[in-house]
Design an enzyme around this catalytic site. Structure first.
Site, short mmCIF file in Angstrom:
data_model
loop_
_atom_site.label_atom_id
_atom_site.label_comp_id
_atom_site.label_asym_id
_atom_site.label_seq_id
_atom_site.Cartn_x
_atom_site.Cartn_y
_atom_site.Cartn_z
N CYS A 252 59.28 84.62 -32.94
CA CYS A 252 59.33 84.24 -31.52
C CYS A 252 57.96 83.66 -31.21
O CYS A 252 57.11 84.32 -30.64
CB CYS A 252 59.62 85.46 -30.66
SG CYS A 252 61.26 86.12 -30.89
N ALA A 253 57.74 82.42 -31.59
CA ALA A 253 56.36 81.94 -31.77
C ALA A 253 55.77 81.21 -30.58
O ALA A 253 54.55 81.10 -30.47
CB ALA A 253 56.31 81.02 -32.99
N ALA A 254 56.59 80.66 -29.71
CA ALA A 254 56.07 79.79 -28.65
C ALA A 254 55.40 80.63 -27.55
O ALA A 254 55.88 81.73 -27.25
CB ALA A 254 57.20 78.96 -28.07
N PRO A 255 54.31 80.15 -26.96
CA PRO A 255 53.67 78.83 -27.14
C PRO A 255 52.72 78.72 -28.33
O PRO A 255 52.05 77.70 -28.46
CB PRO A 255 52.91 78.65 -25.82
CG PRO A 255 52.55 80.04 -25.39
CD PRO A 255 53.68 80.93 -25.85
N GLY A 256 52.61 79.74 -29.17
CA GLY A 256 51.92 79.53 -30.44
C GLY A 256 50.57 80.19 -30.57
O GLY A 256 49.86 79.95 -31.55
N GLY A 257 50.19 81.05 -29.63
CA GLY A 257 48.88 81.70 -29.70
C GLY A 257 48.70 82.49 -30.99
O GLY A 257 47.69 82.36 -31.68
N ASP A 275 61.31 79.37 -32.60
CA ASP A 275 61.53 79.80 -31.22
C ASP A 275 62.83 79.16 -30.78
O ASP A 275 63.18 78.08 -31.23
CB ASP A 275 60.38 79.38 -30.28
CG ASP A 275 60.31 80.26 -29.03
OD1 ASP A 275 59.48 81.20 -29.00
OD2 ASP A 275 61.12 80.03 -28.11
N ASP A 303 67.73 80.54 -33.10
CA ASP A 303 67.86 81.92 -32.66
C ASP A 303 67.47 82.81 -33.84
O ASP A 303 68.21 82.90 -34.82
CB ASP A 303 69.32 82.16 -32.24
CG ASP A 303 69.58 83.62 -31.93
OD1 ASP A 303 68.64 84.45 -32.00
OD2 ASP A 303 70.75 83.95 -31.61
N CYS A 375 54.45 92.82 -24.89
CA CYS A 375 53.46 93.02 -23.82
C CYS A 375 54.12 93.84 -22.71
O CYS A 375 53.91 93.58 -21.54
CB CYS A 375 52.89 91.70 -23.32
SG CYS A 375 54.11 90.55 -22.70
C1 SAM Z 1 56.35 86.89 -25.96
S1 SAM Z 1 56.85 85.24 -26.14
C2 SAM Z 1 56.04 84.82 -27.66
C3 SAM Z 1 54.58 84.49 -27.53
C4 SAM Z 1 54.01 83.91 -28.81
N1 SAM Z 1 54.23 84.78 -29.96
C5 SAM Z 1 52.52 83.59 -28.72
O1 SAM Z 1 51.71 84.36 -29.22
O2 SAM Z 1 52.19 82.55 -28.13
C6 SAM Z 1 58.50 85.44 -26.65
C7 SAM Z 1 59.17 84.17 -27.14
O3 SAM Z 1 60.43 84.55 -27.70
C8 SAM Z 1 61.30 83.47 -27.59
N2 SAM Z 1 62.66 83.97 -27.88
C9 SAM Z 1 63.42 84.76 -27.09
N3 SAM Z 1 64.58 85.04 -27.72
C10 SAM Z 1 64.53 84.43 -28.93
C11 SAM Z 1 65.43 84.34 -30.03
N4 SAM Z 1 66.61 84.97 -30.01
N5 SAM Z 1 65.07 83.62 -31.11
C12 SAM Z 1 63.86 82.96 -31.13
N6 SAM Z 1 62.99 83.01 -30.11
C13 SAM Z 1 63.31 83.74 -29.03
C14 SAM Z 1 61.03 82.96 -26.18
O4 SAM Z 1 61.45 81.62 -26.04
C15 SAM Z 1 59.50 83.13 -26.08
O5 SAM Z 1 58.87 81.91 -26.40
#
Ligand code: SAM
Length: 441
Positions: A252-257, A275, A303, A375
């Site tokens: 679940c990488a976005a926005p990529g930090g 993501d 997904d 978080c």
């Molecule tokens: C907490 S944020 C991730 C922050 C990211 N790891 C960073 O450090 O920038 C959670 C992310 O999970 C993604 N997400 C939610 N459900 C998902 C799924 N089933 N598969 C892939 N990504 C998913 C969301 O779009 C969101 O970008």
């Protein structure tokens, strides 16, 4: 002639009204800020919006007390403007003449000239009497009832300090890109630029600025030397045992930090970045490009919980699951979360976290590690989620984490907001039975 500062108050009222109508503070604030040329005006709009959303419940309690008839529900901008006025008097303690005159004048700018007298009367009363007292901690700390009850249940000793920390502005944490600079060298660049900073213990890539501002103006920003990332998020990469050549999934990488931090820290990592949100995934590409990091092995819109649609069948050495969650640990940075999140959201979030955990687990090689991070401060998403997972998977072992990662919380650890100057964060490190390697120091 319009009173100086009235445009700032009107902008803040529009942002607060739009945010409370269901949009995120970030999306409502950005376009309003763009309309001000002077950086001081932008900083003031931002400060007023944050404090209004932090203390909204206290201000609503004052209005309930003082107004014989509640404002009509459709008058959201006017209600927002009055709260904006109260925030200037109460939280920001701006000089009286500035806050009252400019806020009263702003009633015209938001199209409510008939309400000038009402705004004036409420703000003058606040100046005279202060806000009414309350014995309800949900009112005095301005949190929704359900969240106070959940925190009191999950953190019986800590909930008052959590509420307090949630209402305090957070410092700006920087992460130095070790591939292009190192924290000591970057600290001396900040020194030369006259930017006050400190180096926190236990966060090897971090520097803290106590005063905010636009990060794109920082030395070396355009060259990719530095990023903004809270200390709690920076700690994630410390926990996964990683080495050059490993296949790693950031699910679940976005926005990529965290993806960027992984690539900064471990040369030769073979990273797959997923993501399900295409637009947010574009931001990962932009971030990695700005930081001049090597391209991941794969970047996919997918997904993560449905590997049949994207997995090539080759196991991963490590998986980072930075799961979608209630974000109750980052309220100090996003006070709108208090008013957007509902108790009823939790069941769906918990189900989706469990689905992601179960879907990703078989993709790990025997002996490999999965780091589950959120978080959130809520046990149901954290300790409870991991306890349930361990109950379903007898090939999963929870590794002990050092005390510096926070309070023991079931099989994981929890940082509470404000501790070590960090956001609230939960970490659990799970190892798949089989060959063993790597520990956590
Ligand atoms: C907490 S944020 C991730 C922050 C990211 N790891 C960073 O450090 O920038 C959670 C992310 O999970 C993604 N997400 C939610 N459900 C998902 C799924 N089933 N598969 C892939 N990504 C998913 C969301 O779009 C969101 O970008």
């Amino acid at each position: 002639m319009t009173a100086p500062g009235a445009a700032v108050r009107a902008a803040a009222a529009r942002v607060v009204a739009e945010t409370l109508a269901g949009h995120s503070l970030k999306t409502t604030l950005t376009p309003e800020l763009a309309s001000f040329v002077d950086a001081r005006d932008r900083a003031l709009v931002e400060a007023i919006c944050f404090e209004t959303l932090r203390w909204k419940r206290r201000y609503d309690a004052a209005l309930d007390c003082w107004m014989p008839r509640p404002l009509p529900a459709r008058d959201v901008r006017l209600a927002a403007l009055i709260r904006v006025g109260l925030a200037q008097i109460d939280a920001l303690r701006l000089p009286d003449h500035a806050s009252v005159a400019a806020t009263v004048e702003a009633a015209r700018l938001i199209g409510r000239p008939n309400a000038v007298g009402l705004v004036n009367a409420v703000l003058r009363r606040a100046l005279r009497e202060g806000l009414p007292d309350s014995t309800d901690p949900a009112v005095t700390h301005s949190h929704p009832d359900w969240l106070v009850a959940a925190l009191a249940n999950d953190w019986p000793e800590h909930w008052p300090s959590i509420l307090d920390a949630n209402n305090r502005p957070a410092p700006v944490w920087l992460r130095v890109n070790r591939r292009r600079c190192d924290p000591a060298r970057y600290a001396s660049r900040l020194e030369q630029a006259g930017i006050e900073h400190r180096r926190p213990d236990g966060f090897p890539d971090a520097l803290i600025l106590d005063h905010g501002g636009d990060p794109t103006g920082l030395p070396g920003w355009a060259e990719g030397e530095v990023s903004v990332q809270d200390g709690a998020a920076q700690s994630t990469v410390e926990l996964l045992p990683l080495a050059t050549g490993m296949r790693v999934l950031d699910a679940c990488a976005a926005p990529g930090g965290k993806a960027a931090h992984l690539l900064e820290r471990v040369p030769g990592l073979r990273l797959t970045v997923l993501d399900r949100d295409r637009r947010r995934l574009l931001r990962v590409r932009e971030t990695l490009a700005r930081l001049h990091l090597p391209a991941p092995e794969a970047v996919r819109v997918a997904d993560a919980g449905d590997p049949a649609t994207w997995w090539d069948g080759r196991p991963f050495d490590a998986i980072l699951l930075d799961a979608p969650c209630s974000a109750t640990g980052v309220i100090r940075r996003q006070p709108d979360i208090k008013w957007h999140r509902r108790a009823s959201d939790l069941a769906d979030l918990v189900a989706s976290q469990a689905r992601l955990l179960d879907g990703l687990w078989p993709l790990l090689r025997p002996g490999g590690h999965l780091l589950y991070a959120t978080c959130s401060l809520l046990a149901v998403e954290n300790a409870g989620q991991i306890a349930a997972f361990l109950g379903r998977h007898d090939d999963a072992l929870a590794r002990d984490l050092p005390d510096r990662f926070g309070h023991a919380a079931g099989a994981g650890r929890q940082r509470l907001p404000g501790e070590f100057d960090c956001d609230g964060f939960f970490y659990a490190l799970l190892q798949r039975a089989g060959a063993t390697d790597g520990g956590v120091g």
